[in-house]
Each structure stands twice: as C-alpha cells, then as structure tokens.
Design an enzyme around this catalytic site. Structure first.
Site, PDB file in Angstrom:
ATOM      1  N   LYS A 180      -0.763  -4.201  -3.210  1.00 19.45           N
ATOM      2  CA  LYS A 180      -2.047  -3.647  -2.789  1.00 19.45           C
ATOM      3  C   LYS A 180      -2.156  -2.227  -3.333  1.00 19.45           C
ATOM      4  CE  LYS A 180      -5.267  -1.723  -0.185  1.00 19.45           C
ATOM      5  NZ  LYS A 180      -5.566  -0.284  -0.058  1.00 19.45           N
ATOM      6  N   ASP A 193      10.276   5.585 -10.093  1.00 22.98           N
ATOM      7  CA  ASP A 193       9.904   6.272 -11.333  1.00 22.98           C
ATOM      8  C   ASP A 193      10.635   7.591 -11.509  1.00 22.98           C
ATOM      9  OD1 ASP A 193       8.224   4.201 -11.899  1.00 22.98           O
ATOM     10  OD2 ASP A 193       6.366   5.356 -11.846  1.00 22.98           O
ATOM     11  N   SER A 242       0.795  -1.209   0.000  1.00 23.11           N
ATOM     12  CA  SER A 242       0.000   0.000   0.000  1.00 23.11           C
ATOM     13  C   SER A 242       0.839   1.275   0.000  1.00 23.11           C
ATOM     14  CB  SER A 242      -0.968  -0.049   1.185  1.00 23.11           C
ATOM     15  OG  SER A 242      -2.026   0.835   1.015  1.00 23.11           O
TER      16      SER A 242
END
Length: 436
Positions: A327, A313, A302
């Site tokens: 998740k 990224d 999460s």
C-alpha cells in the site's frame, strides 16, 4: 498531521494518510479546483445524471429524497476512484480522527477489499479479534449471516460496529477452506502501539502494532528501557512490523529517525505541488547503531512499509519475513461543511532509493515463512565427557558440566515464533562478526 494507514476504527482500516493540517488540506482543495476549472463541463453526462435521478425518484419501489440520492452519488463517486478514497459522513470522520489516538470501539480487525469480499489484513494485538484466533488473510464472507460480497468497505464496517458488549458473528474462509463462524463481543479497543522486552541478555525486541501520534516517542522510551534493563549497550535489536497496518506518517518518520543519523527517509509525489513532501533524518540515532533485523509480512502495510523500506535502502537493517502488503498511496482528508470530509488519494510515496511500494510491497532481504518449531532431544540428554568416571578436570579450574546440568530457561516469545527465532539467530551472528 498526515496519516498512512489502512484503517479506521473497529476494523475499518482502509489504508490511508489522514489528518492533514487544515491549511494544507485547504490549499490542496484550492489547487485541485484550479486544475479543473479550465475543463468544460460534461453536459451530456450531467443530463444523464439528472435523468437517472428523476427516474429513481419516479419509479423506485420506495420514495427516496434528493438528499439521500445526492449523498449516495457522492459516495459512489469517491469509492469508484480507488479502494482508499471515500466520502466521510460525521460518524466516519469522527472515527477516522479517533483511530490516530489509539482508542476506539469495535472488534480490532484491520480489513481491506479483495475480489468483492472483505479481507482481514491483520488482527490488532490484545483485541477480541486476536483472542478469537482471526488471522491475516481470512475472508469475511458473512456478517451476522448477511453476505459481504458486493458491499462497500464502509457498509461492512458499519455492520461490524455497534454497542460495546454486543456479540457479532463473522463467517470466515481461511486458505480456501470450508467457511466457519467466529462469534466475538464488541469492545473498546485500546491499541498498545509499542511493546518491548529483552529476548536474551544484550538482544532487544520492539514490536510496533500500528503507527499512532505518539509512536515515535514510545519507541524512544522503549530503546532507553531496553538499555537500562540490559545494564549496558545492546548487542542488537529486532524491530517487529508484522501485521502492522500503518498509521500516522510523521510517526513512521520519527521511528526511522531513531535508527539512522542521516539521509532521506521517504518522499511523496503527486499531481499537486502541495502533495510533494520529503522527510530526512535529523542526526539522532538512539539505537547506537547496533545490528538490527526488521520483521515484515503480508500484513505489514503503508507506514510500516515506509519504515522497512527506509531502513533497507539506508543499509541500516536486514529485512526478514515475507513480502509486505504493497500500500504505497497517500490519502489526504479534506474537511467539508457539517463535519463531513473527503478522504482522497493525492500522491504516492517512495523509499529513499526511489522505489514505489504501491501494489508491489517491500521484499525482505531474507525470506522466512511462518513455521512451527518442534523441539527434539535436548543437549542434556547426551552423555558427556564429564560423565566418565575418572575424567580429567578442567585446566582452568572450571566446574564440571555433566549431562542434565543445563539450566532450563523460561519460555520466551521466540520459542513459539519461527520467524522471530530466525531473526534472533541472524542478529547474534551479525553482533558476533561486528564485534570481531
């Protein structure tokens, strides 16, 4: 306040985004209602529901009142949507709110559901569960001798909760082996969200156990303390998110914001306009852009996946470890009357490059699995030039260093943690090459 976690108190943890502002929750409920009012009522299914309810009341072995039947129907309606949506009674709702404060009662286990069993996602540091040696991936097959297969998450958690100090026995299965029992005493769980220390001169270590309301602030303080303890700018930082089940979304955003100066951090997409959010950096990089390694594993879920995905990224850090939990859904808590609430999945979240983490997880740049470090011959055991009789002195006047002269460093966390040791080695390499 949005909350992305897999948990509630004791161990509840059912991966969620909770605590949405009431205005947002109300708007979400109104939007959802508006979206469904145009659809005709399924009269045949409603007749079936009424008939089933009448049959249960007339034929069930014990009397059941209408209130109980309707509450059970609501619970079933929510629990069958996905593993993270649920109907929260007064106690469950209070527990969920408490979980964001970092203090609650229980065993200290983050759990999820898998193939009808209750699975340990991760034990929380410094709790009865972690001290008893419970590990991520363990299956809880019995609670006090009662099988858990077929139980809902809430039912299992309710059985594990209880009076502080009372003992509870869990029957666990690890890696498909023989079941074994672990007896723990329930305790007040006070989760330390952030821990930090210098692993070596110039190299800082920050561990986040879960994302609470003040985690962003605590990471800021940890960075400042590491710089102060080091006496100068750090050479590199290791951010440890292993076995971190998630937590408050804003905290995850704040943590990423401490390490980047610009760019998108995370965004969410759902059916309702209110569920579409975007979070970007504010320009504050308190880490001073030093080289960085992030550790993740299958217990990273999460909100911790949001942090790892954003830093990956944005090319800000190298990710090391094993693939995270996966998740990637957002849950919103919609308060109802009488201190009850619905926790319902409203959106998916995406990394800056548009990756959905849901059911896939974050893949590390360098895979490093858990392993045990076994030390062999020490450098001091080798015969050296300085041991030779009549050897030449050092041309710069340096002292001789014969065998056995190496100082013994005090034990550090990386000495017994293979993944952490590998992260530190990589970090040193990144620091050296950047310096040159």
């Amino acid at each position: 306040m949005l909350h992305l976690s897999r948990l509630t108190s004791l161990a509840l943890t059912i991966a969620l985004v909770i605590g949405a502002p009431l205005a947002f929750a109300a708007e979400t409920a109104q939007s959802a209602t508006a979206a469904t009012t145009k659809a005709p009522l399924p009269l045949e299914e409603l007749r079936t529901f009424a008939e089933v309810m009448d049959r249960i009341k007339a034929a069930y072995v014990e009397p059941v009142d209408d209130k109980t039947l309707l509450e059970n129907a609501i619970k079933g309606m929510l629990s069958n949507l996905d593993p993270h949506s649920a109907y929260l009674g007064p106690e469950d709702f209070a527990e969920l709110q408490e979980s964001t404060s970092g203090e609650f009662g229980g065993l200290g286990i983050e759990v999820g559901a898998e193939d009808g069993f209750i699975k340990v996602v991760s034990p929380i540091d410094d709790t009865p569960a972690s001290k008893a040696g419970i590990q991520a991936g363990d299956l809880i097959v019995k609670i006090n001798g009662q099988p858990t297969r077929g139980q809902t998450m809430t039912e299992a958690v309710d059985k594990m909760r209880g009076k502080i100090g009372q003992k509870i026995t869990l029957t666990l299965v690890r890696d498909g082996g023989t079941p074994f029992d672990v007896t723990l005493a329930r305790a007040t769980i006070q989760v330390k969200s952030v821990k930090s220390q210098l692993l070596e001169s110039g190299y800082g270590y920050i561990r986040i156990t879960q994302f609470q309301v003040k985690t962003g602030e605590e990471v800021s303080k940890a960075l400042a303390k590491l710089r102060k303890d080091n006496g100068k700018k750090l050479n590199g930082i290791i951010l440890d998110l292993r076995n971190n089940p998630g937590g408050v979304l804003q905290a995850a955003v704040e943590v990423v914001d401490h390490f980047i100066t610009k760019g998108l951090i995370v965004y969410t997409k759902g059916r309702i306009a209110n569920s579409e959010l975007r979070f970007s950096a504010t320009g504050k990089d308190e880490s001073e852009a030093v080289p960085m390694v992030v550790l993740i594993n299958g217990g990273s879920a999460s909100a911790s996946e949001i942090v790892a995905g954003a830093l990956q990224d944005q090319k800000r850090a190298v990710l090391m470890g094993t693939t995270s939990f996966g998740k990637g859904s957002v849950q919103t808590v919609l308060p109802l009357n009488n201190d009850r609430a619905l926790k319902i999945t409203t959106a998916l979240y995406f990394t800056p490059n548009g990756r959905s983490i849901q059911a896939q997880g974050i893949v590390p740049d360098i895979e490093v699995r858990r392993a045990k470090i076994t030390s062999e011959a020490q450098d001091g055991e080798y015969f050296k030039e300085a041991d030779l009789q009549g050897h030449l002195g050092n041309g710069n006047g340096g002292a001789d260093k014969p065998s056995g002269s190496a100082s013994k460093a005090k034990p550090m966390p990386q000495d017994d943690d293979y993944q952490l040791a590998q992260a530190l080695s990589l970090l040193k390499g990144l620091s050296i090459t950047r310096g040159k």
